[in-house]
Write a protein that holds these residues in place. Structure first.
Motif, PDB file in Angstrom:
ATOM      1  N   TRP A  46     -41.982 -28.712  15.772  1.00 40.76           N
ATOM      2  CA  TRP A  46     -42.678 -29.053  14.523  1.00 40.76           C
ATOM      3  C   TRP A  46     -42.481 -30.533  14.190  1.00 40.76           C
ATOM      4  CZ3 TRP A  46     -46.149 -25.830  13.014  1.00 40.76           C
ATOM      5  CH2 TRP A  46     -45.960 -24.465  13.047  1.00 40.76           C
ATOM      6  N   VAL A  47     -41.249 -31.011  14.316  1.00 39.68           N
ATOM      7  CA  VAL A  47     -40.946 -32.407  13.996  1.00 39.68           C
ATOM      8  C   VAL A  47     -41.647 -33.337  14.969  1.00 39.68           C
ATOM      9  CG1 VAL A  47     -39.089 -34.100  13.756  1.00 39.68           C
ATOM     10  CG2 VAL A  47     -38.743 -31.765  12.979  1.00 39.68           C
ATOM     11  N   SER A  48     -41.645 -32.960  16.233  1.00 40.65           N
ATOM     12  CA  SER A  48     -42.320 -33.775  17.241  1.00 40.65           C
ATOM     13  C   SER A  48     -43.813 -33.892  16.945  1.00 40.65           C
ATOM     14  CB  SER A  48     -42.098 -33.153  18.625  1.00 40.65           C
ATOM     15  OG  SER A  48     -42.772 -33.871  19.609  1.00 40.65           O
ATOM     16  N   ALA A  49     -44.438 -32.799  16.585  1.00 44.61           N
ATOM     17  CA  ALA A  49     -45.864 -32.833  16.243  1.00 44.61           C
ATOM     18  C   ALA A  49     -46.104 -33.640  14.973  1.00 44.61           C
ATOM     19  CB  ALA A  49     -46.397 -31.411  16.076  1.00 44.61           C
ATOM     20  N   TYR A  50     -45.226 -33.518  13.999  1.00 43.23           N
ATOM     21  CA  TYR A  50     -45.350 -34.249  12.737  1.00 43.23           C
ATOM     22  C   TYR A  50     -45.246 -35.759  12.966  1.00 43.23           C
ATOM     23  CZ  TYR A  50     -44.136 -35.866   8.041  1.00 43.23           C
ATOM     24  OH  TYR A  50     -44.101 -36.546   6.857  1.00 43.23           O
ATOM     25  N   ASP A  57     -52.492 -42.636  17.120  1.00 45.58           N
ATOM     26  CA  ASP A  57     -53.903 -42.451  16.763  1.00 45.58           C
ATOM     27  C   ASP A  57     -54.508 -41.327  17.598  1.00 45.58           C
ATOM     28  OD1 ASP A  57     -53.774 -44.542  14.968  1.00 45.58           O
ATOM     29  OD2 ASP A  57     -54.360 -46.036  16.477  1.00 45.58           O
ATOM     30  N   ASP A  58     -55.278 -40.477  16.957  1.00 43.75           N
ATOM     31  CA  ASP A  58     -56.006 -39.389  17.625  1.00 43.75           C
ATOM     32  C   ASP A  58     -55.075 -38.400  18.340  1.00 43.75           C
ATOM     33  OD1 ASP A  58     -58.617 -38.763  17.341  1.00 43.75           O
ATOM     34  OD2 ASP A  58     -59.268 -39.612  19.255  1.00 43.75           O
ATOM     35  N   TYR A  59     -53.844 -38.290  17.875  1.00 43.79           N
ATOM     36  CA  TYR A  59     -52.882 -37.388  18.518  1.00 43.79           C
ATOM     37  C   TYR A  59     -53.273 -35.934  18.346  1.00 43.79           C
ATOM     38  CZ  TYR A  59     -48.335 -35.460  19.882  1.00 43.79           C
ATOM     39  OH  TYR A  59     -47.334 -34.759  20.507  1.00 43.79           O
ATOM     40  N   ILE A  60     -54.006 -35.626  17.305  1.00 43.95           N
ATOM     41  CA  ILE A  60     -54.406 -34.236  17.057  1.00 43.95           C
ATOM     42  C   ILE A  60     -55.349 -33.723  18.146  1.00 43.95           C
ATOM     43  CG2 ILE A  60     -56.388 -34.684  15.573  1.00 43.95           C
ATOM     44  CD1 ILE A  60     -55.323 -32.386  13.791  1.00 43.95           C
ATOM     45  N   LEU A  69     -46.861 -27.963  18.586  1.00 45.73           N
ATOM     46  CA  LEU A  69     -47.037 -26.973  17.516  1.00 45.73           C
ATOM     47  C   LEU A  69     -46.703 -25.566  18.006  1.00 45.73           C
ATOM     48  CD1 LEU A  69     -50.287 -27.950  15.579  1.00 45.73           C
ATOM     49  CD2 LEU A  69     -47.927 -28.149  14.835  1.00 45.73           C
ATOM     50  N   GLY A  70     -47.127 -25.238  19.213  1.00 42.02           N
ATOM     51  CA  GLY A  70     -46.836 -23.917  19.772  1.00 42.02           C
ATOM     52  C   GLY A  70     -45.346 -23.699  19.987  1.00 42.02           C
ATOM     53  N   ILE A  71     -44.664 -24.722  20.482  1.00 43.85           N
ATOM     54  CA  ILE A  71     -43.219 -24.614  20.697  1.00 43.85           C
ATOM     55  C   ILE A  71     -42.500 -24.479  19.358  1.00 43.85           C
ATOM     56  CG2 ILE A  71     -41.196 -25.920  21.466  1.00 43.85           C
ATOM     57  CD1 ILE A  71     -42.961 -26.967  23.766  1.00 43.85           C
ATOM     58  N   GLY A  72     -42.895 -25.270  18.380  1.00 44.35           N
ATOM     59  CA  GLY A  72     -42.291 -25.157  17.051  1.00 44.35           C
ATOM     60  C   GLY A  72     -42.532 -23.801  16.423  1.00 44.35           C
TER      61      GLY A  72
END
Length: 93
Positions: A46-50, A57-60, A69-72
Motif C-alpha cells: 500500500w505504501v509503495s503504491a501511495y 507521473d502516470d504511475y497509475i 496494490l494487490g500485494i498490499g
C-alpha cells in the motif's frame, strides 16, 4: 494499514525479521496470529503504491502500481483474517 509506514527506512530489517520469526513461532503453535505476522510486512505494498502515485507521473497506468496494490491488499486480508480468527473464535467447552 497505517503501521506499514513504519517499514520506511532502515528499521525495516529488524521489523520484517522479527515479524517472520514470530510468524514461524505461531505456525508451530497452530495459531492464526501467524497470518498477522506474515501479512504485516506485505502491507507495505500500500505504501509503495501511495508513494509511487505521488512521485511518478502516470504511475497509475503502470502495472507496478496495480501489483503493489494487490500485494498490499493481500497483506491486509491476511492481517484481517488472522485477527478475526484469533479474536472471534469460539471457545471449546
Amino acid at each position: 494499514m497505517a503501521g506499514s509506514f513504519l517499514l520506511i527506512g532502515p528499521q525495516i530489517v529488524p521489523i520484517v525479521a522479527t515479524s517472520f520469526c514470530l510468524g514461524i513461532f505461531f505456525v508451530f503453535r497452530k495459531s492464526f496470529l501467524s497470518l498477522v505476522f506474515f501479512g504485516y510486512p506485505i502491507t507495505f505494498g500500500w505504501v509503495s503504491a501511495y508513494i509511487g502515485f505521488y512521485e511518478l507521473d502516470d504511475y497509475i497506468n503502470d502495472s507496478g502500481f496495480w501489483v503493489a496494490l494487490g500485494i498490499g491488499a493481500l497483506g491486509t486480508i491476511l492481517v484481517f483474517l488472522g485477527f478475526w480468527k484469533t479474536l472471534f473464535r469460539r471457545e471449546a467447552n
